[in-house]
Design an enzyme around this catalytic site. Structure first.
Site, PDB file in Angstrom:
ATOM      1  N   GLN A  26     -76.261 -81.044  25.391  1.00 14.18           N
ATOM      2  CA  GLN A  26     -75.780 -80.446  24.154  1.00 14.18           C
ATOM      3  C   GLN A  26     -76.428 -79.098  23.929  1.00 14.18           C
ATOM      4  O   GLN A  26     -77.530 -78.835  24.402  1.00 14.18           O
ATOM      5  CB  GLN A  26     -76.009 -81.379  22.969  1.00 14.18           C
ATOM      6  CG  GLN A  26     -77.451 -81.728  22.702  1.00 14.18           C
ATOM      7  CD  GLN A  26     -77.565 -82.892  21.740  1.00 14.18           C
ATOM      8  OE1 GLN A  26     -76.909 -83.923  21.909  1.00 14.18           O
ATOM      9  NE2 GLN A  26     -78.403 -82.745  20.729  1.00 14.18           N
ATOM     10  N   ALA A  27     -75.693 -78.249  23.214  1.00 15.45           N
ATOM     11  CA  ALA A  27     -76.162 -76.897  22.923  1.00 15.45           C
ATOM     12  C   ALA A  27     -75.628 -76.500  21.560  1.00 15.45           C
ATOM     13  O   ALA A  27     -74.677 -77.106  21.040  1.00 15.45           O
ATOM     14  CB  ALA A  27     -75.693 -75.934  24.012  1.00 15.45           C
ATOM     15  N   TYR A  28     -76.226 -75.472  20.989  1.00 16.08           N
ATOM     16  CA  TYR A  28     -75.955 -75.121  19.596  1.00 16.08           C
ATOM     17  C   TYR A  28     -75.374 -73.729  19.471  1.00 16.08           C
ATOM     18  O   TYR A  28     -75.969 -72.752  19.923  1.00 16.08           O
ATOM     19  CB  TYR A  28     -77.249 -75.270  18.781  1.00 16.08           C
ATOM     20  CG  TYR A  28     -77.636 -76.713  18.696  1.00 16.08           C
ATOM     21  CD1 TYR A  28     -77.254 -77.488  17.622  1.00 16.08           C
ATOM     22  CD2 TYR A  28     -78.307 -77.340  19.747  1.00 16.08           C
ATOM     23  CE1 TYR A  28     -77.545 -78.841  17.564  1.00 16.08           C
ATOM     24  CE2 TYR A  28     -78.600 -78.692  19.703  1.00 16.08           C
ATOM     25  CZ  TYR A  28     -78.220 -79.436  18.610  1.00 16.08           C
ATOM     26  OH  TYR A  28     -78.492 -80.772  18.568  1.00 16.08           O
ATOM     27  N   LEU A  29     -74.197 -73.674  18.840  1.00 18.50           N
ATOM     28  CA  LEU A  29     -73.580 -72.401  18.498  1.00 18.50           C
ATOM     29  C   LEU A  29     -74.232 -71.824  17.247  1.00 18.50           C
ATOM     30  O   LEU A  29     -74.266 -70.612  17.048  1.00 18.50           O
ATOM     31  CB  LEU A  29     -72.073 -72.584  18.269  1.00 18.50           C
ATOM     32  CG  LEU A  29     -71.289 -72.976  19.516  1.00 18.50           C
ATOM     33  CD1 LEU A  29     -69.975 -73.627  19.147  1.00 18.50           C
ATOM     34  CD2 LEU A  29     -71.070 -71.757  20.385  1.00 18.50           C
TER      35      LEU A  29
END
Length: 152
Positions: A26-29
């Site tokens: 997962q990664a965050y915009l």
């Protein structure tokens, strides 16, 4: 509405291999508010999370692989990879997250609830250590922005 408590753990369950495991990336915009993309095995999601610690709004929208891969380079900070074990515990499921580098050996247990009262009345198993529900450093969105990871 997501209602969950988070804990560090004292030790891994001896029989961990018998539980289902999912592989997450997962990664965050954005981290305020939280806008996250996640790959969970072969499923892809865009998630919005509101503010809060124990309880907060959460909306999950399905993505396809192409959309996920298009958004991934646009994310800020660390990409988080972890293995999530699903462990039955009474009427609940413990989601045991074992983080990969750069956050290894961080291991966090999360338990979701239907109500705040249920969450507040929860008795964790003996292998849980510290309740970090109200410590923002243990939110994955905070982990995405930090280095080095928090000490257990």
């Amino acid at each position: 509405m997501e209602i969950e408590r988070k804990f560090t753990i004292r030790e891994l369950p001896a029989d961990l291999g018998r539980y289902p495991v999912r592989h997450l990336q997962q990664a965050y915009l954005n981290t305020d508010p939280v806008v996250r993309i996640r790959r969970e095995d072969d499923a892809y999601w865009l998630t919005y999370k509101g503010s809060g610690m124990l309880a907060r709004e959460e909306y999950n929208l399905p993505l396809n692989r192409e959309s996920y891969e298009h958004l991934l380079p646009k994310c800020d900070g660390n990409v988080i990879s972890k293995d999530r074990y699903l462990i039955p515990y009474g009427q609940h499921t413990i989601e045991l997250d074992i983080f990969h580098a750069p956050f290894a050996p961080l291991t966090i247990a999360e338990v979701e609830f239907r109500t705040k009262e249920e969450a507040e009345g929860f008795t964790p198993p003996a292998w849980f250590l510290q309740d970090v529900t109200y410590d923002p450093a243990y939110h994955n969105s905070a982990l995405s922005r930090q280095s080095p990871p928090p000490a257990e």
